[in-house]
Design an enzyme around this catalytic site. Sequence first.
Site, PDB file in Angstrom:
ATOM      1  N   HIS A 162      45.814 -24.900  -2.560  1.00 26.05           N
ATOM      2  CA  HIS A 162      44.822 -25.635  -3.360  1.00 26.05           C
ATOM      3  C   HIS A 162      45.196 -27.128  -3.389  1.00 26.05           C
ATOM      4  CE1 HIS A 162      42.358 -25.972  -7.268  1.00 26.05           C
ATOM      5  NE2 HIS A 162      43.010 -27.120  -7.204  1.00 26.05           N
ATOM      6  N   GLU A 163      46.493 -27.420  -3.597  1.00 25.50           N
ATOM      7  CA  GLU A 163      46.919 -28.824  -3.712  1.00 25.50           C
ATOM      8  C   GLU A 163      46.867 -29.531  -2.356  1.00 25.50           C
ATOM      9  OE1 GLU A 163      46.966 -29.930  -6.618  1.00 25.50           O
ATOM     10  OE2 GLU A 163      47.075 -27.981  -7.617  1.00 25.50           O
ATOM     11  N   GLY A 176      49.505 -27.284 -11.103  1.00 25.64           N
ATOM     12  CA  GLY A 176      49.610 -28.160  -9.941  1.00 25.64           C
ATOM     13  C   GLY A 176      48.772 -29.406 -10.144  1.00 25.64           C
ATOM     14  N   GLN A 205      44.193 -36.886  -7.566  1.00 31.83           N
ATOM     15  CA  GLN A 205      43.633 -36.571  -8.893  1.00 31.83           C
ATOM     16  C   GLN A 205      43.983 -37.629  -9.935  1.00 31.83           C
ATOM     17  OE1 GLN A 205      45.118 -32.261  -8.701  1.00 31.83           O
ATOM     18  NE2 GLN A 205      43.253 -32.105  -9.923  1.00 31.83           N
ATOM     19  N   CYS A 259      40.846 -26.086 -11.707  1.00 35.73           N
ATOM     20  CA  CYS A 259      41.343 -27.382 -11.239  1.00 35.73           C
ATOM     21  C   CYS A 259      41.254 -28.364 -12.401  1.00 35.73           C
ATOM     22  CB  CYS A 259      40.486 -27.865 -10.071  1.00 35.73           C
ATOM     23  SG  CYS A 259      41.013 -29.442  -9.391  1.00 35.73           S
ATOM     24  N   LEU A 260      42.305 -29.169 -12.579  1.00 37.14           N
ATOM     25  CA  LEU A 260      42.298 -30.129 -13.688  1.00 37.14           C
ATOM     26  C   LEU A 260      41.205 -31.183 -13.503  1.00 37.14           C
ATOM     27  CD1 LEU A 260      46.154 -30.599 -14.249  1.00 37.14           C
ATOM     28  CD2 LEU A 260      44.535 -29.238 -15.602  1.00 37.14           C
ATOM     29  N   HIS A 313      43.509 -30.702  -1.690  1.00 37.66           N
ATOM     30  CA  HIS A 313      43.216 -31.976  -2.370  1.00 37.66           C
ATOM     31  C   HIS A 313      43.595 -33.161  -1.489  1.00 37.66           C
ATOM     32  CE1 HIS A 313      41.824 -31.272  -6.456  1.00 37.66           C
ATOM     33  NE2 HIS A 313      42.778 -30.388  -6.695  1.00 37.66           N
TER      34      HIS A 313
HETATM   35 NI    NI Z   1      42.896 -28.978  -8.228  1.00 37.39          NI
END
Ligand code: NI
Length: 171
Positions: free
Chosen positions: A134-135, A45, A50, A92-93, A138
């Site tokens: 999670h997204e 995701g 991000q 998380c990226l 963000h």
């Molecule tokens: Ni993330």
Amino acid sequence: MIRDILIHPDPRLKKPCEPIAEVTPDIAALAADMLETMYDAPGVGLAAPQVGVLKRLFVMDCIKEGVPEPMVLINPEIISSSEDMNVYEEGCLSIPDQYAEITRPSEVTVRWMGLDGAPYERQFSGLWATCAQHEIDHLNGRLFIDNLGPLKRQMITRKMEKLKRERARGI
Ligand code: NI
């Protein structure tokens, strides 16, 4: 085009994002870039903040083997959550190589606008449900480490500050 992924801590990862009024060519290009960036990372995701764009959009694909199922969700909203909870080890990226067990509702129903401008609604479970929550966090300026206690969160944040210093020096 692969875009740079912001690394925590970054003020842009802490801000609530703006709704998207309509799907313009810029939004379609952003979604395509985000999918490419997510698959390249690789991740399951990726949310627009991000990549430094403070708009309510995320992409996901939780199929790890088999036929990919790329999804683009614009202005996503959770309209119901199960009482059943699930624990997943999340990463998380924007917080590379850090993982923690996070408890969230195991099923969520999400409403969103697709790239075609049409409304969609779907119930997600398993990893898809965790990823969607999670997204969406963000898009509200919230990271998965905000669910941890302050000591663990600070420890991870310090590691990320060190990583960013090292990257800035080209190590
Ligand atoms: Ni993330």
